[in-house]
Design a protein around this motif. Structure first.
Motif, PDB file in Angstrom:
ATOM      1  N   LEU A 204      45.081  30.924  37.997  1.00 19.14           N
ATOM      2  CA  LEU A 204      45.341  32.244  37.421  1.00 19.14           C
ATOM      3  C   LEU A 204      44.929  33.378  38.356  1.00 19.14           C
ATOM      4  CD1 LEU A 204      44.271  31.783  33.683  1.00 19.14           C
ATOM      5  CD2 LEU A 204      46.581  31.799  34.632  1.00 19.14           C
ATOM      6  N   LEU A 205      44.116  33.057  39.383  1.00 13.68           N
ATOM      7  CA  LEU A 205      43.733  34.088  40.345  1.00 13.68           C
ATOM      8  C   LEU A 205      44.936  34.595  41.128  1.00 13.68           C
ATOM      9  CD1 LEU A 205      40.411  32.596  41.803  1.00 13.68           C
ATOM     10  CD2 LEU A 205      40.672  34.289  39.980  1.00 13.68           C
ATOM     11  N   CYS A 206      46.000  33.799  41.158  1.00 10.92           N
ATOM     12  CA  CYS A 206      47.214  34.197  41.881  1.00 10.92           C
ATOM     13  C   CYS A 206      48.221  34.904  40.979  1.00 10.92           C
ATOM     14  CB  CYS A 206      47.881  32.959  42.498  1.00 10.92           C
ATOM     15  SG  CYS A 206      46.826  32.072  43.656  1.00 10.92           S
ATOM     16  N   SER A 207      47.823  35.155  39.733  1.00 10.62           N
ATOM     17  CA  SER A 207      48.743  35.806  38.801  1.00 10.62           C
ATOM     18  C   SER A 207      49.107  37.205  39.299  1.00 10.62           C
ATOM     19  CB  SER A 207      48.089  35.896  37.413  1.00 10.62           C
ATOM     20  OG  SER A 207      48.898  36.668  36.542  1.00 10.62           O
ATOM     21  N   GLU A 208      50.322  37.635  38.902  1.00  4.21           N
ATOM     22  CA  GLU A 208      50.752  38.978  39.283  1.00  4.21           C
ATOM     23  C   GLU A 208      50.235  40.032  38.311  1.00  4.21           C
ATOM     24  OE1 GLU A 208      54.985  39.730  38.620  1.00  4.21           O
ATOM     25  OE2 GLU A 208      55.101  37.710  37.740  1.00  4.21           O
ATOM     26  N   PHE A 209      49.512  39.588  37.288  1.00  4.69           N
ATOM     27  CA  PHE A 209      48.992  40.522  36.291  1.00  4.69           C
ATOM     28  C   PHE A 209      47.464  40.641  36.454  1.00  4.69           C
ATOM     29  CE2 PHE A 209      52.838  38.678  34.493  1.00  4.69           C
ATOM     30  CZ  PHE A 209      53.570  39.820  34.199  1.00  4.69           C
ATOM     31  N   PRO A 210      46.969  41.820  36.790  1.00  2.00           N
ATOM     32  CA  PRO A 210      45.524  41.989  37.033  1.00  2.00           C
ATOM     33  C   PRO A 210      44.653  41.628  35.828  1.00  2.00           C
ATOM     34  CG  PRO A 210      46.738  43.871  37.883  1.00  2.00           C
ATOM     35  CD  PRO A 210      47.728  43.042  37.112  1.00  2.00           C
ATOM     36  N   ILE A 211      45.170  41.856  34.608  1.00  2.00           N
ATOM     37  CA  ILE A 211      44.354  41.566  33.441  1.00  2.00           C
ATOM     38  C   ILE A 211      44.092  40.073  33.325  1.00  2.00           C
ATOM     39  CG2 ILE A 211      46.385  41.440  31.931  1.00  2.00           C
ATOM     40  CD1 ILE A 211      42.865  42.752  31.006  1.00  2.00           C
ATOM     41  N   ILE A 212      45.073  39.275  33.708  1.00  2.00           N
ATOM     42  CA  ILE A 212      44.897  37.818  33.678  1.00  2.00           C
ATOM     43  C   ILE A 212      43.891  37.397  34.755  1.00  2.00           C
ATOM     44  CG2 ILE A 212      46.051  35.600  34.066  1.00  2.00           C
ATOM     45  CD1 ILE A 212      48.560  36.783  32.815  1.00  2.00           C
ATOM     46  N   GLN A 213      44.000  37.970  35.937  1.00  2.00           N
ATOM     47  CA  GLN A 213      43.051  37.668  37.022  1.00  2.00           C
ATOM     48  C   GLN A 213      41.622  38.045  36.618  1.00  2.00           C
ATOM     49  OE1 GLN A 213      45.207  40.112  39.920  1.00  2.00           O
ATOM     50  NE2 GLN A 213      45.408  38.293  41.220  1.00  2.00           N
ATOM     51  N   GLN A 214      41.519  39.187  35.962  1.00  2.00           N
ATOM     52  CA  GLN A 214      40.189  39.663  35.566  1.00  2.00           C
ATOM     53  C   GLN A 214      39.537  38.722  34.560  1.00  2.00           C
ATOM     54  OE1 GLN A 214      40.131  43.517  33.653  1.00  2.00           O
ATOM     55  NE2 GLN A 214      38.157  44.012  34.592  1.00  2.00           N
ATOM     56  N   PHE A 215      40.310  38.297  33.534  1.00  5.87           N
ATOM     57  CA  PHE A 215      39.754  37.367  32.556  1.00  5.87           C
ATOM     58  C   PHE A 215      39.427  36.021  33.194  1.00  5.87           C
ATOM     59  CE2 PHE A 215      41.491  40.007  28.982  1.00  5.87           C
ATOM     60  CZ  PHE A 215      40.286  40.144  28.309  1.00  5.87           C
TER      61      PHE A 215
END
Length: 831
Positions: A199-210
């Motif tokens: 999920l660290l490679c997600s394009e959505f910062p909120i997902i990376q943050q969680f």
């Protein structure tokens, strides 16, 4: 052909209800439709509720008050896929309202929601089911329910969902769950690390943050850190840090890294892969302040481990931290000071910081306006100077002692603790100690001694003990009013405070004025009480009591019944007799004010003539010397005779006036002049005789024997052991008390003295000529002197002499030496 007949339409069954299209503008009506058994009605009603709830929070609350929540919680388990999906959508929209959330928790729908997380369910169901769980999992009871109904495993599977909304809701729910220990450990066992790192490679910062927040929580578990290391998690995080697109999330990534760097195994792996060097470069490279702060905090966390400190020291981390101390940002400098404190647990690092001139900038931070900066700076200096005298001197060279003293008065409790610790380390060097005292350190320590905070009191007491090594420090403490505070701490119920107070008393009792001051405040009685208690007694209290007793030999002899050869009696010494433990020894002046009583006389020592007597003697000799001859006037006439007579009359009046003034002056002096111990002229004569007849002798035995004879003669001569009852020394002492109208008898006036009188006189005279002996009190008016002499065997063989204790006879056979432990010695000691 026959005639065609028109076919009539078949009649409709009477039971069939023709479809009725319904159009309602009332939410209450639509909610009633949720009770319908028809899927088509339910779908349309649910769609309407979903659209209505999306429009705002007020609509959600309206739906709840109209009773929409209960039927919706039932419809999420409907067999029809569309009904189920629409029910989840409606309920998912409404759950953001707090009142709706509270109602749903009471309805206990968590098991039903978890069943809809199965892989075969519709993606929309997944989205809104995870949304509902994400909202509920904030509550502790819901966390427990989700975990116990095995909700964590399907949530971890959904982290890999292709739908970003499902991913976001799932990772948020997992993050909420891992705040509890059981869920935190379970994530690793359920193989949750790989999907979280993906999920660290997600394009959505909120997902990376969680994802980062979740990794930070679960990385507190040691097994999880091991798995993270095995899956090259640090390399992934370091790659994340080097990506400038994710700069707004670098702080969260550094928090995860700081957890993983706690393990020595992780540090070794990081160092081996070159990751540590990259991290240090990341620290000193100018970036945002927050990122640098958390990077330094990662170093601090790692430095809590001794093996990690060695690795960091090899990587020259001290240089990087020293550079950060110069950055004009309080947060960075605070973090750097904390890292310095952690690294200073490594002895080599303490020297390295000094070599990089890292102490001076830390000292300068004590001038900062922020209390937090001053506190961490003092903590860093405390760690750097602990056991390192070169660093302590470096603080002095940077003029840190003055700032540290100021911090004692104005700093927070934690800052005071660290400042006192630094001063304690510095005080072992005399030059530094004098400088600290010159800045008013003793006065500044009075406030911390008043504190109710235990660490503050302990550190202040230790600093007092360190600074009281000098007479100047003790004088300042005494004059500043610190002695009552110190004595009061002896009463503390806290063992550690009491122990440190005892040590400070021990150091302060090195001079007589300070020791006397503490005794007047009751320190002696408090220490006696402590040493009588099995639970409170300790080595420090025993040493403190002994040191106070050494400062007042009269009290020591009265309480312990023993004076060692190192205890040298002086004028003012007195023997009030044996005093029981826990009782006060009366002061000599108080005894002098008492009316004559039947108790044993107090024997006092004062053999030196007062200064007034010496002055008067000199004046007398001057008056007796020849003067110029004076001729009396010749009476040549009556007039002259008359005038002479008048002059004589005036002279008499003048003499009377002068005599009256002298009497008034004498009475005033008698009132104002403090009581003093009467001068003992007979003792003075004995001292002179001792110097004349005993001191010139060469052999120790000869000196002891001669002194014993002198004492025996002064106290009534030898007494036959069988006729002791005829030696009426008690009557003699009573007569002296009556004659002097006092309970205090100067030892020189005693002409009939028994064992304890003679032993005391022997000790007094021996101390005047430097002859070593001890004084021991026995029972029933017995006392004796013990001396150390080489044994006869060592004297004969010539080997290194082995000293043997002997008792010297002063009563029956003056000068006879009796080896301790022999029958003759025991007979002398007992009746």
């Amino acid at each position: 052909m026959g005639k065609k007949i028109k076919k009539e339409a078949e009649p409709q069954p009477k039971q069939t209800f023709e479809p009725v299209p319904i159009e309602s503008k009332s939410a209450a009506t639509v909610i009633l439709m949720l009770q319908s058994p028809e899927e088509e009605v339910l779908v349309k009603a649910l769609e309407a509720i979903h659209r209505f709830a999306e429009k705002g929070d007020e609509n959600k609350h309206t739906l709840m008050t109209l009773g929409a929540v209960e039927p919706l919680t039932c419809l999420i388990t409907h067999v029809d896929i569309t009904v189920c999906r629409n029910a989840f959508m409606a309920l998912g929209d409404m759950i953001s309202d707090n009142d709706v959330k509270r109602l749903i928790k009471r309805l206990n729908i968590i098991p039903s929601v978890i069943t809809k997380l199965a892989p075969e369910e519709d993606v929309v169901v997944h989205e809104f089911a995870t949304l509902i769980l994400a909202h509920l999992s904030v509550d502790i009871t819901c966390k427990v329910q989700i975990f116990h109904h095995d909700g964590l495993e399907p949530l971890i599977h959904l982290l890999s969902s292709p739908d970003p909304d499902v991913q976001k809701n799932s990772v948020e729910c997992v993050y909420n769950l891992v705040q509890e220990f059981s869920s935190r450990v379970a994530v690793h066992k359920l193989n949750g690390l790989p999907p979280l790192m993906e999920l660290l490679c997600s394009e959505f910062p909120i997902i990376q943050q969680f994802a980062l927040h979740t990794l930070e929580s679960i990385s507190t578990d040691r097994e999880t850190r091991t798995a993270f290391r095995e899956q090259q998690g640090f390399a992934r995080l370091l790659e994340f840090l080097t990506n400038k697109e994710f700069s707004d999330l670098h702080v969260e990534a550094l928090k995860v890294i700081s957890n993983y760097m706690e393990d020595a195994e992780s540090m070794q792996l990081i160092q081996g892969n070159g990751g540590l060097e990259k991290l240090l470069q990341f620290i000193i490279t100018p970036t945002t302040h927050d990122i640098q702060v958390y990077a330094v905090k990662a170093i601090s966390r790692a430095a809590q481990n001794s093996e990690n400190r060695k690795i960091l020291h090899e990587q020259n981390v001290e240089k990087a931290l020293t550079e950060l101390l110069a950055v004009e940002n309080d947060s960075i400098r605070s973090a750097a000071c904390q890292a310095v404190s952690a690294m200073s647990k490594n002895l080599s690092s303490r020297d390295t910081f000094r070599q990089f001139d890292g102490i001076r900038p830390i000292v300068q931070l004590l001038n900062s306006e922020g209390n937090e900066v001053k506190e961490v700076a003092a903590e860093a200096l405390s760690s750097l100077t602990d056991g390192n005298q070169l660093n302590a001197y470096a603080v002095y060279e940077a003029e840190g002692d003055k700032l540290l003293v100021q911090l004692l008065q104005n700093g927070s409790p934690a800052a005071v603790v660290h400042a006192a610790a630094v001063l304690n380390s510095m005080a072992s060097q005399e030059v530094l100690r004098c400088s600290i005292l010159s800045h008013g350190a003793m006065q500044a320590l009075l406030k911390p001694l008043h504190s109710i905070d235990k660490p503050t009191v302990i550190s202040a007491t230790q600093a007092v003990a360190a600074l009281a090594c000098d007479a100047e420090g003790r004088t300042e403490l005494r004059n500043g009013g610190g002695l009552p505070l110190l004595v009061n701490l002896l009463k503390s119920k806290d063992t550690e405070i009491r122990r440190n107070a005892c040590w400070a008393v021990t150091v302060c009792a090195n001079d007589e004025p300070t020791a006397t001051g503490m005794c007047r405040l009751g320190a002696l009685e408090i220490l006696q009480e402590i040493n009588c208690s099995l639970s409170r007694k300790n080595k420090f209290s025993e040493v403190a009591l002994q040191r106070l007793l050494n400062s007042d030999l009269s009290v020591k002899y009265s309480l312990t019944g023993c004076l060692f050869s190192t205890d040298i009696t002086t004028d003012g010494f007195y023997d009030p007799g044996q005093t029981r433990d826990g009782h006060m020894v009366p002061a000599l002046e108080d005894i002098a004010k008492q009316v004559i009583n039947e108790h044993r006389a107090v024997i006092a020592v004062n053999g030196n003539p007062p200064a007034e007597m010496i002055t008067d003697s000199a004046k007398k000799r001057q008056q007796e010397s020849p003067t110029d001859t004076q001729t009396s006037p010749v009476m040549s006439s009556k007039g002259s005779s008359k005038s002479s007579s008048k002059a004589k009359g005036k002279g008499l009046q003048k003499d009377e006036k002068l005599r009256y003034e002298d009497e008034c002056k004498a009475q005033q002096e008698a009132v104002e002049k403090p009581w003093t111990l009467p001068y003992d002229v007979q003792l003075n004569n004995l001292i002179k005789e001792t110097f004349k007849s005993v001191l010139p002798l060469h052999e120790d035995i000869e000196m002891y024997t001669a002194l014993a004879m002198l004492v025996c003669d002064a106290m009534g001569g030898a007494v036959d052991i069988k006729k002791q009852h005829d030696f009426l020394w008690e009557v003699h002492l009573s007569e002296l008390k009556v004659a002097m109208q006092s309970n205090i008898i100067p030892i020189g006036k005693i002409k009939k003295g028994t064992y304890y009188h003679r032993a005391l006189l022997f000790k007094v005279l021996a101390d005047r000529i430097g002859l070593s002996c001890s004084l021991v009190r026995g029972h029933y008016s017995r006392a004796w002197n013990e001396i150390l002499l080489p044994s006869t065997t060592t004297r004969a063989t010539g080997f290194y002499p082995q000293l043997q204790p002997y008792i010297i006879d002063l009563m029956h056979k003056p000068g006879t030496l009796m080896q301790c432990g022999t029958p003759s010695a025991e007979q002398y000691q007992k009746i």
